[in-house]
Enzyme design. Structure first.
Site, PDB file in Angstrom:
ATOM      1  N   HIS A  77     -10.349   6.092  -1.937  1.00  0.00           N
ATOM      2  CA  HIS A  77     -10.541   5.308  -0.612  1.00  0.00           C
ATOM      3  C   HIS A  77     -11.523   4.086  -0.757  1.00  0.00           C
ATOM      4  O   HIS A  77     -12.139   3.610   0.279  1.00  0.00           O
ATOM      5  CB  HIS A  77     -11.084   6.231   0.554  1.00  0.00           C
ATOM      6  CG  HIS A  77     -10.009   7.256   0.934  1.00  0.00           C
ATOM      7  ND1 HIS A  77     -10.286   8.697   1.068  1.00  0.00           N
ATOM      8  CD2 HIS A  77      -8.605   6.924   1.128  1.00  0.00           C
ATOM      9  CE1 HIS A  77      -9.242   9.078   1.504  1.00  0.00           C
ATOM     10  NE2 HIS A  77      -8.196   8.374   1.420  1.00  0.00           N
ATOM     11  N   ASN A 124       0.847  -1.242   0.132  1.00  0.00           N
ATOM     12  CA  ASN A 124      -0.066   0.051   0.064  1.00  0.00           C
ATOM     13  C   ASN A 124       1.018   1.188  -0.158  1.00  0.00           C
ATOM     14  O   ASN A 124       1.458   1.628   0.911  1.00  0.00           O
ATOM     15  CB  ASN A 124      -0.819  -0.071   1.321  1.00  0.00           C
ATOM     16  CG  ASN A 124      -2.012   1.189   1.448  1.00  0.00           C
ATOM     17  OD1 ASN A 124      -2.044   1.923   0.464  1.00  0.00           O
ATOM     18  ND2 ASN A 124      -3.067   1.016   1.842  1.00  0.00           N
ATOM     19  N   GLU A 163      -7.256  -1.728   4.764  1.00  0.00           N
ATOM     20  CA  GLU A 163      -7.170  -1.810   3.315  1.00  0.00           C
ATOM     21  C   GLU A 163      -6.334  -2.927   2.767  1.00  0.00           C
ATOM     22  O   GLU A 163      -6.704  -3.567   1.923  1.00  0.00           O
ATOM     23  CB  GLU A 163      -6.388  -0.411   2.738  1.00  0.00           C
ATOM     24  CG  GLU A 163      -7.278   0.779   2.723  1.00  0.00           C
ATOM     25  CD  GLU A 163      -6.500   2.185   2.514  1.00  0.00           C
ATOM     26  OE1 GLU A 163      -7.197   2.995   1.969  1.00  0.00           O
ATOM     27  OE2 GLU A 163      -5.420   2.248   2.788  1.00  0.00           O
ATOM     28  N   ARG A 172      -2.102  -1.711  -4.085  1.00  0.00           N
ATOM     29  CA  ARG A 172      -3.267  -0.936  -3.821  1.00  0.00           C
ATOM     30  C   ARG A 172      -2.726   0.129  -4.903  1.00  0.00           C
ATOM     31  O   ARG A 172      -1.930   0.600  -5.170  1.00  0.00           O
ATOM     32  CB  ARG A 172      -3.378   0.073  -2.633  1.00  0.00           C
ATOM     33  CG  ARG A 172      -4.179   1.120  -2.808  1.00  0.00           C
ATOM     34  CD  ARG A 172      -4.602   1.763  -1.500  1.00  0.00           C
ATOM     35  NE  ARG A 172      -5.066   3.148  -1.475  1.00  0.00           N
ATOM     36  CZ  ARG A 172      -4.231   4.224  -1.425  1.00  0.00           C
ATOM     37  NH1 ARG A 172      -3.215   4.355  -1.545  1.00  0.00           N
ATOM     38  NH2 ARG A 172      -4.963   5.283  -1.582  1.00  0.00           N
ATOM     39  N   ARG A 206      -4.128  19.481   0.721  1.00  0.00           N
ATOM     40  CA  ARG A 206      -4.760  19.236  -0.639  1.00  0.00           C
ATOM     41  C   ARG A 206      -6.054  20.421  -0.439  1.00  0.00           C
ATOM     42  O   ARG A 206      -6.581  20.349   0.798  1.00  0.00           O
ATOM     43  CB  ARG A 206      -5.440  17.865  -1.060  1.00  0.00           C
ATOM     44  CG  ARG A 206      -4.088  17.038  -1.187  1.00  0.00           C
ATOM     45  CD  ARG A 206      -4.977  15.541  -1.567  1.00  0.00           C
ATOM     46  NE  ARG A 206      -4.151  14.583  -0.978  1.00  0.00           N
ATOM     47  CZ  ARG A 206      -4.181  13.381  -1.022  1.00  0.00           C
ATOM     48  NH1 ARG A 206      -5.562  12.867  -1.287  1.00  0.00           N
ATOM     49  NH2 ARG A 206      -3.517  12.305  -0.668  1.00  0.00           N
TER      50      ARG A 206
END
Length: 393
Positions: free
Chosen positions: A180, A13, A379, A92, A240
């Site tokens: 996500h 990941n 995840e 991922r 961001r």
């Protein structure tokens, strides 16, 4: 390809400043160990590995870039007892373009396609592709699987999926992807395993971290999400900007005389909480807030936007049954959860202050009409699950 109890799936990941990896037993999908390289690009970066929550020898001293982190992880695996017992590697990926959503085996053709869509995720895909190639070179005999963060949102209705722009841009891959997805998929699976009928619920999942987004999940399907074409959109984040009036972008291009690359850097790495307060880490801002007005303003803005999006996502579904907080901030910051929920009485959201401060799984008050939960996401578990499904087909 057969799985056995002594073979393992490796999950990778790759983030903007971190690299996480885990080993899972093939078949049972029980986690064997997990590791991470955090603070990449700083002197404090280190490789940390733990097995059943017990630390294993890692490496300190900083990692100047992602390449150095990847090499350190590969070196550790090569010298470990697991090297000859790996069955496959799952990665991922933030984006696969409009035609690559479901998990799939990584081939040369897929990598060529990913190169073609770098313009959709210029801050993520190049590093992810380079990462895949490094693991392919180190473990050439192993099948490798791509798990796309956009998959969870693939079935959003057209009114949420497409932008009101000429069709020629849609054909170039311009659409509302959402991200996500691996995190949202894990949370939905966890809720179902805990006995919640996700197929008959209106659920908002708030994945709040340095990168933050929310998803509206109606009857098990993602019907709306805050991030759009890229992970820059939606909520204000650590560095961001989140959503902006298109006129702001035009202003920056014309008045600021920014190039496209400079604009990308500004919106991705120099905006958000960092632009407001000079810091992007929420815990650091919380520690500063009592004596720093800018830190307080950054926290207030973050919580205001989160509250605003919860209202809009609830409206998109026609109501709300369950609100789930996850991600680094969502899981660990009781203050942020309380500030977000403070003025959501009109939606029937009320939290129990004591349960919230204790970080309990269920933090809704006895008078709340909406169930409010705090769940840890995973995840890597979803990556392992998809990797096993693909290689055993």
């Amino acid at each position: 390809m057969a799985a056995s109890s002594n073979t393992f799936l490796l999950t990778i990941n790759c983030g903007s400043s971190s690299l996480k990896f885990s080993l899972y037993h093939a078949g049972s999908l029980q986690q064997e160990l997990s590791g991470s390289v955090d603070a990449i690009g700083t002197a404090s970066g280190k490789l940390v590995i733990s097995k059943q929550e017990k630390p294993l020898p890692g490496q300190s001293g900083g990692f100047k870039n992602l390449d150095a982190a990847v090499k350190a992880v590969i070196r550790w695996i090569k010298h470990s007892q697991y090297n000859n017992n790996l069955l496959a590697i799952g990665h991922r990926l933030v984006q696969g373009g409009p035609n690559h959503r479901a998990p799939q085996l990584i081939t040369d053709d897929l990598l060529k396609t990913l190169h073609q869509y770098v313009y959709l995720a210029p801050n993520h895909l190049p590093d992810e592709i380079k990462n895949i190639k490094a693991f392919q070179k180190a473990f050439a005999q192993l099948p490798q699987v791509a798990c796309f963060d956009t998959a969870f949102h693939a079935d959003m209705p057209d009114e949420a999926k497409y932008y009101p722009l000429p069709n020629k841009y849609r054909e170039q891959g311009l659409l509302h992807y959402g991200f996500h997805g691996l995190s949202y998929e894990y949370i939905i699976q966890k809720l179902a395993a805990d006995g919640i009928n996700v197929n008959k619920q209106n659920i908002i999942i708030a994945h709040l971290g340095n990168g933050a987004s929310m998803a509206a999940v109606k009857n098990g399907i993602s019907v709306e999400t805050t991030m759009g074409l890229s992970p820059i959109g939606g909520l204000v984040m650590g560095t961001r900007s989140g959503d902006l009036d298109p006129g702001v972008v035009l202003f920056l291009l014309k008045q600021g005389r920014l190039t496209a690359m400079q604009l990308d850097t500004l919106l991705s790495k120099q905006s958000g909480l960092k632009a407001i307060a000079g810091k992007s880490d929420m815990q650091e801002l919380l520690n500063m807030a009592a004596n720093d007005a800018k830190a307080g303003a950054a926290i207030t803005t973050f919580c205001y936007q989160a509250r605003k999006f919860i209202g809009s996502l609830a409206a998109a579904m026609g109501g709300l049954d369950l609100l789930v907080f996850t991600g680094g901030i969502g899981e660990h910051s009781a203050v942020v959860r309380e500030m977000i929920c403070r003025n959501l009485d009109f939606l029937g959201i009320r939290i129990n202050e004591k349960l919230n401060n204790q970080h309990k799984e269920n933090i809704g008050s006895s008078t709340s009409n909406v169930k409010v939960m705090v769940l840890k996401t995973n995840e890597e578990a979803i990556i392992a699950q998809h990797t096993q499904t693909i290689i055993l087909k």
